[in-house]
Each structure stands twice: as structure tokens, then as C-alpha cells.
Design an enzyme around this catalytic site. Structure first.
Site, mmCIF file in Angstrom:
data_model
loop_
_atom_site.group_PDB
_atom_site.id
_atom_site.type_symbol
_atom_site.label_atom_id
_atom_site.label_comp_id
_atom_site.label_asym_id
_atom_site.label_seq_id
_atom_site.Cartn_x
_atom_site.Cartn_y
_atom_site.Cartn_z
ATOM 1 N N HIS A 138 0.846 -1.194 0.000
ATOM 2 C CA HIS A 138 0.000 0.000 0.000
ATOM 3 C C HIS A 138 0.880 1.242 0.000
ATOM 4 O O HIS A 138 2.008 1.215 0.487
ATOM 5 C CB HIS A 138 -0.912 0.012 1.223
ATOM 6 N N LYS A 594 -12.948 5.084 8.544
ATOM 7 C CA LYS A 594 -13.361 6.252 7.759
ATOM 8 C C LYS A 594 -14.888 6.377 7.754
ATOM 9 O O LYS A 594 -15.438 7.472 7.679
ATOM 10 C CB LYS A 594 -12.830 6.122 6.321
#
Length: 931
Positions: A138, A594
Site C-alpha cells: 500500500h 473512515k
């Protein structure tokens, strides 16, 4: 059960001394580049930052020219990097020092096995426990490979510092070498000019295997067996650690992952581990000079030795050397076959690609061996087990004739490594978004004239249709001659490649396929259809496990119902039976955070594990969890030991997988000592959680859970009210953070978003967290926490005492609050205010006031529950670390803010835009867990 903290009274002093030395050498290198007059400005900036004179710092930096910004950005980006090296060296030194004083100091593993030994099923636990760190690519690893190599050299030199002080190492030469490498790093680009490609990510992560992981995993496994044996528990073939890999197989949102990258990833991994074996065989060849005139050998060993092509007269009486020569030649031939295939039709990659990789991974002497034997048509090993059997022949001969001591050391380590890594090194996961699978299946069904509009069917209709295809019709849907879309061709190609790799390298090269955004049972059956197309699944067995990934709060809440329905099918039970009755489920920390904030995410994940574990038990199936954790608290990060031991009791059966991402890989596995320590903690934590129930009173834990339900509801409401309901929040995030600049930073092969970003929900979780780290708010790791606790305490003053009890007695709650404590300590609201000033309108800037009020409230609540006066009271090492690093990398925030101002007002030429990226790099380095 606590574990030993790596700290001592000397740590801060020695690190301060080392940092002072490194800074002095960096000062010299910088001064040499720009001259004394210009360097005076850097010294002034250091002084202003050290005294917290933010006004003076802001004014001084704003007065710098773009050209002056170049050297200032570089200097303050490299300084945190050098501080990191000093801390890593001190950790490695203390690991060795404490181990020498007390064999069981790091003996967290020793202590754990002592506890397990008292259990009735101790052998079963220790034989089957399996912890799998999965390395991912990532976009959080911002360091270039070149910079990592230079820091490795500085690390090795700094490890000799104590010997230099003691007069054991020549001080003049050591100092000159250290000065040279710091001078080089000061003149080396710290950021990439071009975006990484997947193949770069593959080769980059392989450096950690070569540098530390292969040896650390092998050594730790051997130690694990030895510790168990001391307790009278003789293990047959334990694998407490195996490695996983996402790079090359994770195509969710990354269009650059293809069949070719999957093939390349597997091939490079295979080369790395076989290379390691060849190098170990070279050592054995050099050391095992036993003469047949002086010792007996087994007939089997003689047969093995006689197959060697080493006809030197000097080897006539050295059967062990001849045996190792033959094994090595056979292994090199195996490597060549894997690279170019045993026939043109089986080629893995082009010969040019193979040549490039050989140049990178095969040492010159091994390449020479390959050249010598390539025309001889030597036999190769079909499997790693065949290779192991030859090594065991050597071992058995040595043992048979009283040479037991020669088995220990290199030979035992080599056999152990083959058991762990085979010819594949690490299991590669495949991953794709559920919507892609659905689109491909819809196309297949339409082309086969089964249904024209699959996507319009109800969930029940989808499952019935897919189940029929999976159980009643052995034919593949893609056998028709209908034209296929580019997407379908690409997906079928990667599945076909997966089958070929499993056939060639063994089943363990690819074991899982993860489905992102799993929302229904049909999502899993759709993947099964794709696997069926290439023969990886049928009505009786599954060669690849289907792994749902539950990411959002809603999906986690629904996971119980989805898995209950899925496990109801007899077909599914057959598939699971072929995987030793394990069903893996991946849990997403990033998107759930999130979606609902830190408290809501953490608690929803905790409850989901409890419920999914019960479903497995009801169905006689072992549910195993794959934790998709990032480096930051906002993405499930934090200390690994505490993170694992705070999971629900019973949720770890004997297997756990977790992602290790970005710069966390460098921090944990950058050198062998750190790798050994961190891997040991993973094993110990997993076993501790398996066998130790922290809270024995069921009424107490039920009460704690009921309390959390109410707190989390309030936290979720506060979080979503700002993030999704405040009309100015979206603009605040994009204007008061460097998200636009982060998205253009060349730190990974994957795009920052799956599509054009028009709302917060469309942004990937990683750049979301990365950007909040850059502007020093650390928003995902704490927002909504303070209001939730305040609301709970206002209902009843006695609730504060209840929260304090939960903190003291409940590992989950303790870990949750400790992580909030940590992120608050790394935040800086003075700096965050400066970023807020970048926003264009007062309404947008006012969002900062909402954030600031919640930050102060959260800090007050955390300290009240912890009953502390200051943050980090229980983490003096991190407190000390921030003390000597913050004055330096805080400067980078002010530099970054000024550069963003100039960029947005067209005062920054294109040539200077990369300076913003340098500051992003430096801040991430200083924080050590950027995304």
C-alpha cells in the site's frame, strides 16, 4: 500478561549522543554544499523550533527563496531518518545485551511456552499455532530502495559505536565511513521521480527477506521447537510463522496488477528462496570436508555423492562435499527450469526478463554454476519435499555415524527453512472487488445464454442460479466462442495463471482469494464461478479459499447474517472441509474507521469477531481472522502485542493473519534483530490470547460490553455529523491538508482513489489517513472519542469510575485508549491551525474550531480515565523519542505549508513542486507510521 519493555536508563542518553553525532555529520555535509552563510539560516530555524517560537519560525521560513527551500527541505527530511536509525540500533543493541545477561529476557516466547505447557492440550496448541504476517505494498512506504540501502549501511556502522568508544574498532576509519555515507545520502534523491510499478514493489519487498526475514523466521522456529522440547513437548513439524504477500496478486483498485505481475511475483519469490538455499549449500560444502578415510558414511549418502559431476581428485574421499555439490547443481537446475520453463510452452517470462532478474538475484558464482550445467541436462527437483529428502539423507548419515554435532547449525537451519518456505517463500493472496466479480459473471452468464441481466436478479435468485451452475453443470461458461470484454479476459487470465503456479510451485503459493466489499452470499458464489472456470473449484473441493472482506460498519454489522447463510450450504461445507475445516474472514480496519470513526470501528470489529466465532462453533468450523491493519491507529495500527491480546477471547483458534504495510515493514523488519523481536511478539501474543482469559467474570464482561454499545453510538453520531453531514468538511479536508499533493506522490503503484473523488466516501482509506497525519491532526485516530465519553459521564458521575475500571481490567479497552493517547501525543494543533489557514473561506476554516474543541475534550477525557497528568505516561520510550525528534520534523510542516501556499498562488515553478513531496516524505519518516 505483560511483556518486557525495551527501555533502560541509558537509552535516552545514548540515543541523544548518537543523534548529536549524526546531526554534526549532517551539518558538515550540508555546510559543505551550501556554505556557512546559508547554513546559518538552518541553524536559526533549528533554534526557533527548539524553543517553540512558531511565529518566528513561520516568518523565517516564509522569507526563504524557492532555491533556499531545496536545502532546508532536504536537511530536515534526512534528520528524522537518521534519528530513526539511532533508535533502531539501540533496540537491536538492547535485544542482544539483555539476551546475553538473561537468556529469557526476550523470552516472552519462553514465558508463553511455560504457561502453555501446563495445559492438557499443550502439544496440540504448539503444533498448530500459525501466525502469518502478510507484507503489502500500500502507498505508505515512501522511502526509495536506494535510500533504504544507504540507511542500512549507516545502521551497520552505528551498531559499532559502542565498540568505537571502547577502543575495539578503529575510530578514525569508522568516523570517515560514517561521514561518507551521510554525505552521500545528503546528495541522493529521497523521492522517486517516477511512480512505482508493481514489479518495483515486488523487488523492493524482497530486500527484507534477504536482509532479515528468512533468517529471523528460521531461527525463531528452531528456538520455538527447542523451548517446547525443554518442557518435554516434542513437536513434529510446527509452523508458528509463515509469510504472506499481497504484491502481485492484489488487484483491487489497481489496474496494473495482472496475470503477468502475479507470475512475476511468484517467480521472484521462488528465486529469492532458492538462492538462499544455494548460498547455504555453499557454506555446507566449504565446511563439511569429512574424509571417508576418517569416518564412515551411509550407503545412501554414497549413492547421492556418486551422482555429483565434481570429478576433482581432491574430492574423491570427501563424499559429503560431493553430495552437497550434486544437491546444489540439482537446485540450480530447478531454478533455471522455474525461470524459463522445462519447455518453450512452459516459459514463465521472456529470456530477457529472466536475465534481468538473474542479474539482480543470483550471485555471480551461482550464475557461473548455472552456465556450466545448463547444457548438461541435469535433473531438477520437482518439489521442495524432494530437496528436503536429500538433505535428510545427509543428516541421517551424520547421525548414524556419531556426527550429531555437525547436524546442528547450517544443516539444521537449511532443513528448517525448507520446511517453512518450500520453493515459494510466501503465500500470495489474490484480491478483487466484488463488483468486478459480478460484472464478469454477468458477462459469462449472458454469453452462455443463461440469463441476460444477471445484476437485476434478487439476492435469492442470484444464489439459486449460481448454486446450480456450481453443483449441476461441470462445464465452464467461458468455453463458448462469444467475444469477451477486456475486463473478463484479464480476470480469467489471472485465475488461469494462479492455477498454473499452484501446479508448478505447490498448493501453498496461492491459498486465498479475498473479496473486497463483500455484502452478500452471492458475492462469494460469484468468485466461485470464476474459480470454477479454471478448475480451481468444483462441486466437491476448493483449491483456493474464498475469503470475504467485511470493511464498512454496515457490512461488519451484517457479517453474521451473511456468514450464517453462506455456511448453511452443503457445497460450502465441502469446500471448507478441503481446507482442514478452516474458513478465513478478513476484517477491514481502514474503511470502517473512515466510515464511523475510531471507537465505532474498533467496537464493531470486536463484536463482529465474537459473533462470527460463535457461528463457526455452531457449524463445527474454525473461523480464522485476517486483520487488515495499517500502520496508524486510524487503520488498526498500534503495538502488535497489545493489538492481538486485546482481541475477543476465543477468536484466535490457532491461526491468525495480519497485514504489515508500508514503512511499518521497514520499522519492524529492517534488520534481523528487530525482525526476530517483532515476530516473537506476534507468536507470543497469539498464543497468550488463545490460552489466557483476561476477565473471568462473565457478568463483568457483559456489563463492559453493554457500556461500550452506548458510548459507541454517541461517538459514531458525533463523527458522522462532522464528516458526512457538515457541508464544509469536504472542502476543509481538500484545502487544509496536502491530499492533492499526496495523491500525486510516487509512493505506490495504486491510484489514490478507485474513481474521481467527489465525496469523502470515494477516497481510499490510505491517502485519507496519510493526509491527516501530514497536517498533524491525526483525525481518524481520535475524533468522536471525547464527546462520547463526556456524554456517558454526564448521565451519571459514577460512570467515570466505571470507565477507569474498564481501562484497568479490560485489555480491549486499555489498548483502545492507549492508542488514542499515542496519536494525541503526535498531533500538534498549533501546526494544524496553520494548515487550516490554507482554506479559502471562513466557513471552511471554522471546521478547524470544531476539530480543536473535540481534540481538547478527547485529551481531557483520556487523561481522566487513565488517571494520568500527561499523555504517554505509560510509554516513556515514545515520549523520549518525540522529545528529540519533534523539534526537527515540526519544521517540515511549516516548510510544507509555505510551499503549498506558493503552489496554489502560482509562485512555485514546476521544478520546485517536488519539494512538497520531499516534506511529505520527511514528515512520514518522522512519524514512523504515516498511513
Amino acid at each position: 500478561m505483560s511483556h518486557p519493555k525495551l527501555e533502560s536508563s541509558s537509552n535516552k542518553e545514548i540515543i541523544t549522543e548518537e543523534v548529536g553525532l549524526l546531526k554534526q555529520l549532517l551539518d558538515e555535509a550540508t555546510q559543505k554544499l551550501i556554505g556557512s552563510e546559508s547554513f546559518d539560516k538552518i541553524e536559526k530555524i533549528v533554534s526557533l523550533s527548539s524553543t517553540d517560537d512558531y511565529t518566528g519560525l513561520k516568518e523565517t521560513i516564509s522569507a526563504l527563496s524557492n532555491e533556499e527551500m531545496v536545502i532546508v527541505s532536504r536537511y530536515f527530511s534526512i534528520l528524522p531518518l537518521l534519528i530513526n536509525i539511532s533508535e533502531d540500533v539501540d533496540l537491536a543493541y538492547e535485544i542482544n545485551y539483555k539476551n546475553n545477561l538473561n537468556q529469557d529476557y526476550l523470552g516472552k516466547l519462553s514465558t508463553t511456552i511455560d504457561v502453555v505447557a501446563g495445559h492438557e492440550n499443550a502439544k496440540d496448541i504448539l503444533e498448530h499455532v500459525n501466525v502469518v504476517p502478510v507484507l503489502t505494498a500500500h502507498p505508505t512506504q515512501v522511502q526509495r530502495k536506494t535510500v533504504l540501502e544507504l540507511t542500512s549501511k549507516i545502521h551497520d556502522l552505528l551498531r559499532k559505536y559502542r565498540d568505537v568508544k571502547a577502543g575495539i574498532v578503529n575510530q578514525e576509519k569508522w568516523y570517515a565511513d560514517l561521514r561518507r555515507y551521510i554525505g552521500i545520502i545528503m546528495q541522493t534523491d529521497t523521492i522517486r521521480e517516477k511512480k512505482l510499478k508493481v514489479k518495483n514493489e515486488i523487488t523492493n519487498v524482497m530486500e527484507y527477506y534477504n536482509r532479515s526475514l528468512i533468517k529471523a523466521v528460521t531461527k525463531l522456529t528452531a528456538e520455538y521447537k527447542a523451548l517446547a522440547a525443554k518442557k518435554g513437548i516434542h513437536l513434529e513439524n510446527p509452523k508458528p510463522l509463515t509469510m504472506g504477500m499481497w504484491i502481485g496478486g492484489d488487484r483491487d483498485g489497481n489496474p496494473f496488477v495482472t496475470a503477468e505481475t502475479l507470475r512475476l511475483s511468484a517467480m521472484v519469490q521462488s528465486e529469492v528462496i532458492i538462492n538462499h538455499y544455494i548460498e547455504q549449500l555453499n557454506e555446507l560444502y566449504r565446511n563439511m570436508s569429512l574424509s571417508i578415510n576418517l569416518t564412515e558414511v551411509s550407503p545412501e549418502l554414497v549413492t547421492l555423492a556418486n551422482q555429483s559431476q565434481d570429478n576433482s581428485v581432491y574430492r574423491e574421499n570427501e563424499p559429503y562435499r560431493k553430495a552437497f555439490n550434486f544437491i546444489q547443481d540439482k537446485l540450480v537446475q530447478t531454478l533455471l527450469n522455474l525461470k524459463v520453463g522445462s519447455s518453450p510452452k512452459e516459459k514463465f517470462v521472456s529470456r530477457q526478463e529472466s536475465s534481468d532478474i538473474v542479474g539482480r538475484y543470483i550471485k555471480s558464482h551461482i550464475a557461473q554454476v548455472a552456465s556450466d550445467i545448463q547444457t548438461e541436462e541435469l535433473p531438477a527437483y520437482a518439489t521442495a519435499e524432494e530437496f528436503k529428502q536429500d538433505l535428510l539423507l545427509v543428516k541421517q548419515s551424520l547421525v548414524q555415524y556419531g556426527q550429531d554435532s555437525l547436524v546442528d547449525g547450517e544443516l539444521a537451519c537449511l532443513i528448517q527453512a525448507v520446511d517453512i518456505f518450500g520453493f515459494y517463500l510466501a503465500t500470495i493472496d489474490m484480491r478483487q472487488d466484488s463488483s468486478i466479480n459480478e460484472a464478469c459473471v454477468a458477462e459469462l452468464l449472458k454469453s452462455a445464454n443463461i440469463v441476460d441481466d444477471y445484476s437485476s436478479l434478487s439476492e435469492e435468485e442470484k444464489c439459486q442460479l449460481l448454486l446450480k451452475e456450481l453443483t449441476e453443470d461441470p462445464r465452464t461458461l467461458s468455453s463458448t466462442h462469444a467475444p469477451k470484454s477486456e475486463l473478463l479476459q484479464k480476470e480469467l487470465a489471472i485465475f488461469q495463471t494462479a492455477r498454473e503456479l499452484k501446479d508448478q510451485l505447490g498448493e501453498d503459493i496461492i491459498n486465498q482469494h479475498i473479496i473486497s466489499h463483500t455484502e452478500s452470499v452471492s458475492d462469494m458464489f460469484e468468485l466461485a464461478i470464476m474459480l470454477k472456470e479454471v478448475g480451481l473449484i468444483d462441486a466437491n473441493q476448493a483449491r483456493i479459499q474464498i475469503v470475504p472482506l467485511f470493511e464498512t460498519i454496515e457490512d461488519l454489522d451484517n457479517s453474521r447474517d451473511i456468514m450464517t447463510q453462506y455456511l448453511h450450504y452443503e457445497l460450502v461445507k465441502k469446500w471448507i472441509a478441503t481446507n482442514n475445516n478452516y474458513q478465513e474472514i478478513m476484517l477491514g480496519y481502514s474503511d470502517s474507521n473512515k466510515d464511523g470513526g475510531y471507537l465505532s470501528s474498533g467496537w464493531t470489529l470486536y463484536k463482529a469477531q465474537n459473533e462470527l466465532t460463535k457461528i463457526g462453533e455452531e457449524n463445527g468450523i474454525k473461523i480464522t481472522f485476517f486483520h487488515g491493519r495499517g500502520g496508524t491507529v486510524g487503520r488498526g495500527g498500534g503495538p502488535s502485542y497489545e493489538a492481538i491480546t486485546s482481541q475477543p477471547f476465543g477468536s484466535i483458534k490457532d491461526r491468525i493473519r495480519l497485514t504489515e504495510q508500508g514503512e511499518i515493514i521497514e520499522n519492524k523488519y529492517g534488520n534481523q534483530d528487530a525482525a526476530y523481536y517483532n515476530l516473537e511478539m506476534l507468536i507470543s501474543a497469539s498464543i497468550d490470547r488463545m490460552v489466557t482469559r483476561m476477565i473471568t467474570n462473565p457478568n463483568e464482561i457483559d456489563n463492559f460490553r453493554e457500556t461500550m454499545d452506548g458510548i459507541v453510538s454517541e461517538s459514531n453520531a458525533v463523527y458522522r455529523n462532522l464528516v458526512f453531514d457538515n457541508p464544509y468538511f469536504y472542502d476543509y479536508f481538500f484545502e487544509a491538508s496536502p491530499i492533492k499533493e499526496v495523491s500525486s506522490l510516487n509512493i505506490g503503484s495504486r491510484p489514490a482513489a478507485r474513481k474521481t473523488i467527489t465525496e469523502i466516501s470515494g477516497l481510499r482509506a490510505i491517502p485519507w489517513v496519510f493526509s491527516w497525519s501530514q497536517n498533524r491532526i491525526m483525525f481518524p485516530g481520535w475524533y468522536g472519542v471525547g464527546s462520547a465519553f463526556k456524554h456517558f459521564i454526564e448521565q451519571d458521575e459514577a460512570n467515570l469510575a466505571k470507565l477507569q475500571t474498564m481501562y484497568q481490567k479490560w485489555p480491549f479497552f486499555n489498548s483502545l485508549l492507549s492508542n488514542v493517547d499515542m496519536v494525541l501525543s503526535k498531533s500538534n494543533m498549533n501546526i494544524a491551525l496553520q494548515y487550516a489557514q490554507l482554506a479559502g473561506s471562513k466557513e471552511v476554516r471554522d471546521v478547524f474550531n470544531i476539530i480543536l474543541n473535540e481534540w481538547q475534550l478527547t485529551k481531557d477525557m483520556i487523561l481522566a480515565i487513565e488517571q494520568h497528568d500527561n499523555l504517554l505516561e505509560e510509554n516513556p520510550m515514545l515520549h523520549a523519542s518525540l522529545d528529540y525528534r519533534l523539534p526537527y520534523f515540526n519544521v517540515l510542516n511549516y516548510v510544507q505549508i509555505e510551499l503549498i501556499k506558493r503552489l496554489r498562488s502560482n509562485q512555485l515553478d514546476e521544478d520546485y513542486e517536488k519539494l512538497i513531496h520531499i516534506t511529505i516524505n520527511g514528515i512520514a519518516t518522522g512519524l514512523r507510521n504515516s498511513g
